[in-house]
Design an enzyme around this catalytic site. Structure first.
Site, PDB file in Angstrom:
ATOM      1  N   HIS A 185      -0.146   4.430   0.484  1.00 21.46           N
ATOM      2  CA  HIS A 185      -0.679   5.563   1.229  1.00 21.46           C
ATOM      3  C   HIS A 185      -1.071   5.088   2.628  1.00 21.46           C
ATOM      4  O   HIS A 185      -0.979   3.903   2.933  1.00 21.46           O
ATOM      5  CB  HIS A 185      -1.899   6.165   0.506  1.00 21.46           C
ATOM      6  CG  HIS A 185      -3.033   5.184   0.342  1.00 21.46           C
ATOM      7  ND1 HIS A 185      -3.054   4.229  -0.638  1.00 21.46           N
ATOM      8  CD2 HIS A 185      -4.180   5.009   1.054  1.00 21.46           C
ATOM      9  CE1 HIS A 185      -4.171   3.509  -0.551  1.00 21.46           C
ATOM     10  NE2 HIS A 185      -4.850   3.950   0.479  1.00 21.46           N
ATOM     11  N   LYS A 208       0.851  -1.187   0.000  1.00 27.90           N
ATOM     12  CA  LYS A 208       0.000   0.000   0.000  1.00 27.90           C
ATOM     13  C   LYS A 208       0.890   1.241   0.000  1.00 27.90           C
ATOM     14  O   LYS A 208       1.832   1.346   0.790  1.00 27.90           O
ATOM     15  CB  LYS A 208      -0.884  -0.030   1.256  1.00 27.90           C
ATOM     16  CG  LYS A 208      -1.944   1.043   1.316  1.00 27.90           C
ATOM     17  CD  LYS A 208      -2.793   0.852   2.577  1.00 27.90           C
ATOM     18  CE  LYS A 208      -3.854   1.931   2.699  1.00 27.90           C
ATOM     19  NZ  LYS A 208      -4.653   1.766   3.933  1.00 27.90           N
TER      20      LYS A 208
END
Length: 222
Positions: free
Chosen positions: A104, A102
């Protein structure tokens, strides 16, 4: 423990997760039975499955500090097992991985508790051992220690192609490669014992086929 193994086989049959007939495995073999833990897909059956995982892990004597579930099936299995362990008085953290990092928020590939201490990897079965290898690498990279692998069913089946069969099963190879135990709720011997008991005439018709498959592909002692 023996009774727990037989109860797990019966539970898997009743839930339609353990089926008999003709099925082609990942190795290209025609197997007389098939086990798909993904079919434990409602709250009641998942809860019962998690209880089998938790009790087997506690009975195994493996010392552990947390659980890890490899994506994707291991995510549900590890989280449900953590809940079942807590109900038995053993509250431990758990984590799992994303297939893609991921970019963010908190970022990274690991979700849940930080990987620390002795970690048990929770999965459904071991085929090629790929998810175990990836899990071990992630656990070690975090500075933690892989303590064991916990699976639902050990097929006790020699790995490799039919023209180049290994003397060992994928489960045995994983245990040897990482010097850690692989704990299963039940195995092929438990399955054959169950269908040979004579309590279910419908299943009894598959006994010879399962026994023949074990003779052809089973590891020594199977």
């Amino acid at each position: 423990m023996e009774n727990l193994r037989q109860r797990f086989i019966a539970f898997s049959v009743d839930a339609g997760v353990l089926r008999f007939g003709e099925f082609v495995t990942k190795a290209g073999r025609t197997s007389p039975y098939f086990f798909n833990a993904g079919l434990f897909h409602d709250g009641a059956t998942l809860g019962k499955l998690a209880d089998f995982y938790a009790q087997t892990l506690l009975d195994s004597g493996v010392e552990f500090d947390m659980l890890f579930g490899p994506a994707y099936k291991g995510i549900t299995l590890a989280s449900a097992t953590a809940v079942a362990l807590a109900a038995k008085g053993r509250n431990v953290p758990f984590a799992y991985n994303r297939k893609e990092a991921k970019d963010h928020g908190e970022g990274g590939t690991i979700v849940g508790a930080p990987l620390r201490g002795r970690v048990v990897i929770i999965d459904d079965v071991i085929s090629a051992g790929t998810s175990v290898r990836e899990s071990v690498d992630m656990i070690r990279a975090a500075g933690a220690t892989p303590a064991a692998v916990m699976i639902a069913l050990d097929r006790m089946e020699r790995s490799g192609r039919d023209d180049a069969l290994s003397a060992n099963s994928a489960v045995q190879e994983v245990g040897a490669a990482y010097n850690m135990p692989v704990v299963s709720i039940a195995n092929l011997n438990d399955l054959l014992t169950y269908i040979s008991a004579g309590g279910n005439s419908e299943l009894a018709q598959h006994r010879d086929a399962v026994a023949a498959y074990r003779r052809r592909y089973g590891v020594d002692g199977a």
